[in-house]
Structure formats: structure tokens, C-alpha cells
Design a protein around this motif. Structure first.
Motif, short mmCIF file in Angstrom:
data_model
loop_
_atom_site.label_atom_id
_atom_site.label_comp_id
_atom_site.label_asym_id
_atom_site.label_seq_id
_atom_site.Cartn_x
_atom_site.Cartn_y
_atom_site.Cartn_z
N ALA A 1 0.84 -1.20 0.00
CA ALA A 1 0.00 0.00 0.00
C ALA A 1 0.87 1.24 0.00
O ALA A 1 1.93 1.28 0.63
CB ALA A 1 -0.91 -0.01 1.21
N GLY B 1 -0.15 4.42 0.99
CA GLY B 1 -0.41 5.29 2.13
C GLY B 1 0.27 4.82 3.39
O GLY B 1 0.67 3.65 3.52
N GLY C 1 -1.16 4.78 6.37
CA GLY C 1 -2.11 4.21 7.32
C GLY C 1 -2.60 5.25 8.32
O GLY C 1 -1.93 6.26 8.57
N LYS C 2 -3.77 4.99 8.89
CA LYS C 2 -4.41 5.99 9.76
C LYS C 2 -3.60 6.32 11.02
O LYS C 2 -3.43 7.50 11.36
CB LYS C 2 -5.82 5.52 10.15
N TYR D 1 -0.73 8.51 10.00
CA TYR D 1 -1.21 9.80 9.48
C TYR D 1 -1.61 10.71 10.64
O TYR D 1 -1.27 11.90 10.66
CB TYR D 1 -2.39 9.56 8.54
N LYS E 1 -7.76 10.01 2.39
CA LYS E 1 -8.15 8.61 2.15
C LYS E 1 -7.09 7.82 1.41
O LYS E 1 -6.95 6.61 1.64
CB LYS E 1 -9.50 8.58 1.43
N GLN F 1 -3.82 8.36 1.88
CA GLN F 1 -2.81 8.08 2.90
C GLN F 1 -3.30 7.06 3.93
O GLN F 1 -2.50 6.31 4.49
CB GLN F 1 -2.40 9.38 3.61
N ARG F 2 -4.60 7.00 4.16
CA ARG F 2 -5.14 6.00 5.09
C ARG F 2 -5.44 4.68 4.38
O ARG F 2 -6.00 3.77 4.98
CB ARG F 2 -6.41 6.54 5.77
N ASN F 3 -5.07 4.59 3.09
CA ASN F 3 -5.27 3.39 2.28
C ASN F 3 -6.74 3.01 2.14
O ASN F 3 -7.10 1.84 2.07
CB ASN F 3 -4.46 2.21 2.85
N GLU F 4 -7.58 4.04 2.06
CA GLU F 4 -9.01 3.86 1.81
C GLU F 4 -9.37 4.19 0.38
O GLU F 4 -10.50 3.97 -0.05
CB GLU F 4 -9.81 4.73 2.78
N THR G 1 2.07 -1.73 15.25
CA THR G 1 1.32 -1.47 14.02
C THR G 1 1.97 -2.12 12.80
O THR G 1 1.39 -2.14 11.72
CB THR G 1 1.21 0.04 13.74
N LYS H 1 4.57 -0.89 11.40
CA LYS H 1 5.17 0.21 10.64
C LYS H 1 6.42 0.71 11.35
O LYS H 1 6.51 0.70 12.57
CB LYS H 1 4.19 1.39 10.52
#
Length: 572
Positions: free
Chosen positions: A251, A253, A255-256, A259, A450, A452-455, A564, A566
Motif C-alpha cells: 500500500a 499510504g 495508514g491511519k 497519518y 483517504k 494516505q489512510r489506504n481507503e 502497528t 510500521k
């Protein structure tokens, strides 16, 4: 679009006025789990530390090449940790608010480097980083003489080894990053920033090196062997990316959780990513409502037409620049210092006259119809004016920091502020263009968060933006999606949210000063104080500490990302 309750929306919209309302009623105490550091190191030592850090933060290239090997990255992580370890030792609690602002700005700059080294890692995740660096090289004017020629040729000679090392470094490539890089290697988009004009745009990096070779053939043939070797290496890099693309599935982004950490610690914003989506959804609907009513209001007026020639466009630019300068002075909007050039040719402008086979792209569709919106944002008194005044800031810390919430927020703030202040009273159709820009910035904010949050993928963000934005084309949508997914998180949302923060700051200052408030003084403060995050400028100017009180809480990145998956420093 995600729906929110009226209560939630009302709370978010009302939030900017909370500090000012405290004049009428006692404010509830702000909850602070921690406050400013209470060490013993003096402010002068912070300036010294920042000066050393600022020199360190940009790796020094050798023959134009920056080393991104695992050993070098590990060493830089350790060096950054040594800088960060000194921060708790400062006696910030005893400093005045202006010095406290500088401390938070320095801490945020170090957190940005931490995030780059451990989360975004473009050398390992984004092949476009290598493509961008080489494309800028291909723009070079020929012939070159003396030391310039030697440096340029040395840089050309490094390209095969550089791209070979890139294949080793790129061990965790994101799918969207791979697709964007493959596209930019072989395709022009007409939107590239800083590229020289060509009647027929070269097709991506490969096309630009062909352009370089054609110029060298007649202007500097001794460069041809090195250009040929570079071209072969670039074509091989493209072929490698295409071959390896099926395995590049990560991905793009961050992730939330990452971010939101970035918003708090680097952007220094008082909002979560959920807050930002809610605010942007409201702005998207507000701009569409304004655009709709403005179109109705102007229904009997002729539409704005594209100019018929470059001469017609140049005349429009000259008239626009003169109109804006006179308005700024006559209406006491901002001080125009004596060192600012007196003509638009000297200051520059954002969109040159270009005739494209497919017709004007999005920015040109607006700019060519009326140069005012983009001239305000990007030129006068937007980015170019802002940059010239920023160069005069002498503060040892603030002159080296440029936060996009302040810079892009200022450019976008100017558009609607000019509309409200009457600049377009005699140009009703231009008001529609202001709302189109607002629509795109609000839609980009949602897409930025969205992605960056991979949505959302890049393709989904492009489709969403085109659905909501008149005139928007694939090339501009793709370039912008690439910019906002590849830059440090949140750049795309800082237009809308930064402008809202500046509006909030103006409200606070007006309510604080009453009739003594001057919009020119407010704007002059922004130009002359340094381009720090707006939350810091708000505290610096007004003393309101409701946002700053929350920013003292600092959670180290490694701690925040624990569990996480990350940002493990042991990984490249």
C-alpha cells in the motif's frame, strides 16, 4: 460521501471561535497531560542545535548522487536520534511564547525527518524518486562550459550505477508508486512543474533524455557517449519495473495511525484525520452550493471564453496583475514592499501560453479564461510574493522552515478573501472560477486523507475528483494524486485546512483587537514572521494557547508505531 451528525458538524465549525468567546464567559481549563520541557538549556542553545540539524537534514550528494544504502540510512537514524535526545533538556517552560513557538517548530522538523527515515522511506518504496531526480537533469540547457560541463558529465556517468543501486534499495515498492513511475518514464502529462516548453512535449523521462541527446548532438557532441549509456540504463530501469510490477503490491499510504501521528507531531494541527474529512466534506458542499447559485445568478451573462492567441493572453495577464496591485494598495489589503518588482514579467506567472493537441488542461481552462484566481494564489500576493517576503526573514530558525499549511493555506485563503473583499464585483463569471478552485481543493483534501489512510487508490481518488470538479482532466488528476500520495502526508489537505486555520486566526485577532484590527497588519504579520505551521503563528500572534496546550504532548514515533507493523528501524 460519509455523513456526519449535525451536532458533530456544528462543533467543528464553531471551534474556530472558541478562544474569542472566552472574552464573554470564563473558559473551561484546558486539559494538559504534559507541558513545556523544564530542563536547563537556554534558547541560544536551541538555535545552535537547530543550525546543526538544519545543515545535517539534507544529505550531501556525491556527483549529484545521494547515498541511500542501508548502512547510510542506519547511520542517519542514529544521528537523528542524537539530535532528538537533546530536546527534553531545554528550559522551554520558562521561555516567552515566541521562543516556545520556535521550540515546537524545531521539534516538528526533527519529527519530519524521523517519519521520512522510518515510515515513508521513498528510496525503498517509491521508484518515482529516482525518476524525478533524473528528469530534472534532462532539463539542463546546453552547451555547458568549464566546471558546469564537468559536473554535468560526472552526473551523467553515475546514472547506470545509480539505477542499479536503486533496484537494490527498492525492496518494498508500493503498487501505486510503481504505476506512477512506469507512467512517468514513458508518458508526458503537460503538467510537469519546472519543465522547459516544447511544442511537442517529450514522452516522460525517456523522451526528455532523447530531447537532451538531440540537443547534445548539435550543441555538445562530446556528451553523447555518456548520454547514450544513461539512456540505456533508464530503459533498463523501466523494463525492470515492468517485469517486477506483479510483486509490487504494498500500500502507498502510511495508514491511519501514522497519518494522525504526523498531523499532531509534524503538521502541528489541532485536528485528527477524521476531523479533516468532515471539514472537507462540508467545504465541498459549500463550494458546490456557491457555484450553483453563482451560475444561476449569471445565467444571462455570456460565458468566459478562452483567448484566441498568446498575445491576447499576455494582455489579459498584464491587466490582471495591474488590477490586483491597485486593489491591494487602494483597499489597504497588504503592504507591497519596495523590493517587490513592479511588473508581472519580473515577478512571473504560473501558466504560460501553451497550445495543446488535446486542448487546455484543468489549470489552463481556468487561468486562460481569467488569470485572476491563479495569479492571486501562485503569484501576487500568493506564492511568488510570499517567497520574496520570506527571503527577507532573518530569524535564525523561522527563515529555514516552510510549512505547507501556511504557504498553500495562504494561497488558497487569498482566493475567497479576494472575492469577499470585492475584487470580482465587476467580474461575476470569475467568481464561478473561484468556486471551482475551492471545489477541487476540498475534493483533494478528502482524497489526500483517504489515499494516505489506504481507503482510496490513486485511480479511485482521480475518479472522485473528476466527479466533483468541472474541467478536471486525467493528466492533472493523476499528477496531483501522485504529488499528494508521494509527498509527506497531508500536503494535499493543507490548502483547504490551512486556509481555514488562517481564517480562524484572523477571527481571533479581530475579536481580540476590535476596532483596532487591521487586515493589512494581519497580512503583513504573516508575510514577515516566517512560514511556520498556522497553529504556532496563531499562538505567536494572539497568545491563545488552547491548541498549543495539546501540542506539548509528544509521543515518539517508534513508540506510537509499536505494534502497528510500521516503522521498524531495523528495516531499510
Amino acid at each position: 460521501m460519509r455523513m456526519v451528525s449535525l451536532a458533530t458538524l456544528a462543533m467543528l465549525i464553531a471551534a474556530p471561535c472558541a478562544p474569542a468567546l472566552a472574552q464573554a464567559a470564563p473558559a473551561a481549563p484546558i486539559e494538559r497531560s504534559v507541558g513545556p520541557p523544564q530542563g536547563s538549556a537556554a534558547y541560544a542553545e536551541l538555535v545552535t542545535l537547530f543550525t546543526q540539524f538544519n545543515e545535517w537534514k539534507s544529505p550531501k550528494p556525491v556527483n549529484g548522487i545521494v547515498d541511500y544504502s542501508p548502512a547510510t540510512v542506519a547511520r542517519r537514524r542514529a544521528e537523528l536520534a542524537a539530535f532528538q535526545a537533546k530536546l527534553p533538556g531545554f528550559g522551554v517552560a520558562g521561555w516567552d511564547r515566541h521562543q516556545q513557538v520556535d521550540y515546537l517548530a524545531v521539534r516538528a522538523q526533527m519529527d519530519l525527518q524521523d517519519f521520512t527515515l522510518n515510515i515513508t522511506k521513498p528510496w525503498a518504496r517509491d521508484p518515482g524518486m529516482y525518476v524525478d531526480e533524473l528528469q530534472r537533469l534532462a532539463y539542463s540547457d546546453l552547451p555547458l562550459d568549464g566546471a558546469q560541463r564537468s559536473a554535468f558529465q560526472a552526473r551523467l556517468k553515475t546514472i547506470p550505477a545509480y539505477l542499479q543501486q536503486a533496484r537494490i534499495n527498492l525492496d518494498s515498492v508500493a503498487a501505486d508508486y510503481a504505476d506512477l513511475a512506469i507512467h512517468s518514464l514513458s508518458n508526458g502529462d503537460g503538467v510537469g512543474h519546472g519543465m522547459p516548453y516544447r511544442a511537442v512535449e517529450p514522452a516522460g523521462l525517456i523522451g526528455w533524455f532523447a530531447d537532451l541527446r538531440a540537443r547534445a548532438e548539435s550543441q555538445q557532441p562530446e556528451l553523447l557517449p555518456d548520454i547514450d549509456a544513461a539512456q540505456q540504463a533508464i530503459a533498463g530501469f523501466r523494463d525492470w519495473l515492468v517485469t517486477e510490477r506483479p510483486g509490487m503490491t504494498a500500500a502507498a499510504g502510511v495508514g491511519k495511525p501514522a497519518y494522525d501521528w504526523f498531523l499532531h507531531h509534524v503538521r502541528l494541527m489541532p485536528y485528527t484525520s477524521d476531523d479533516i474529512v468532515t471539514l472537507a466534506e462540508r467545504e465541498l458542499e459549500r463550494h458546490w452550493a456557491n457555484y450553483t447559485t453563482e451560475r444561476h445568478r449569471n445565467r444571462n451573462l455570456p460565458e468566459l471564453q478562452l483567448p484566441g492567441s498568446g498575445e491576447e493572453y499576455e494582455a489579459q495577464l498584464a491587466g490582471t496583475d495591474a488590477k490586483i496591485r491597485a486593489w491591494l494598495k487602494d483597499e489597504e489589503i497588504i503592504t507591497i514592499p519596495d523590493y517587490i518588482p513592479g511588473t508581472y514579467q519580473e515577478v512571473g506567472f504560473n501558466a504560460p501560453w501553451v497550445v495543446r493537441p488535446k486542448g487546455p488542461m484543468f489549470w489552463e481552462q481556468v487561468q486562460f479564461r481569467d488569470a485572476s484566481p491563479d495569479h492571486l494564489h501562485a503569484t501576487f500576493p500568493g506564492h511568488r510574493f510570499d517567497g520574496m517576503t520570506g527571503q527577507r526573514v532573518t530569524h535564525p530558525i523561522r527563515r529555514h522552515i516552510s510549512d505547507s499549511g501556511r504557504t498553500e493555506g495562504w494561497g488558497f485563503y487569498l482566493e475567497e478573501a479576494a472575492l469577499q473583499l470585492g475584487l470580482f464585483d465587476d467580474r461575476p463569471r470569475t467568481r464561478e472560477l473561484i468556486y471551482i478552485f475551492g471545489l477541487f481543493r476540498a475534493a483533494r483534501t478528502i482524497g489526500d486523507v483517504k489515499m494516505q489512510r489506504n481507503e482510496m487508490t490513486v485511480g479511485q481518488a482521480m475518479a472522485f475528483w473528476k466527479e466533483w470538479t468541472p474541467y478536471l482532466d486525467d493528466d492533472v488528476a493523476r499528477v496531483d494524486a501522485g504529488i499528494y500520495i508521494r509527498r509527506p502526508p497531508g500536503y494535499g489537505m493543507t490548502y483547504t485546512i490551512g486556509a481555514m486555520q488562517l481564517q480562524k486566526m484572523m477571527v481571533d485577532r479581530k475579536r481580540q483587537l476590535g476596532d483596532a484590527f487591521s487586515i493589512r497588519d494581519f497580512h503583513d504579520y504573516l508575510m514577515n514572521t516566517g512560514r511556520l505551521p498556522v497553529s504556532l503563528l496563531r499562538y505567536d500572534l494572539t497568545g491563545h494557547d488552547d491548541e498549543i496546550g495539546k501540542l506539548w504532548r509528544h509521543v515518539p514515533l517508534a513508540q506510537a508505531m509499536a505494534g502497528t507493523g510500521k516503522g521498524t528501524p531495523s528495516g531499510q
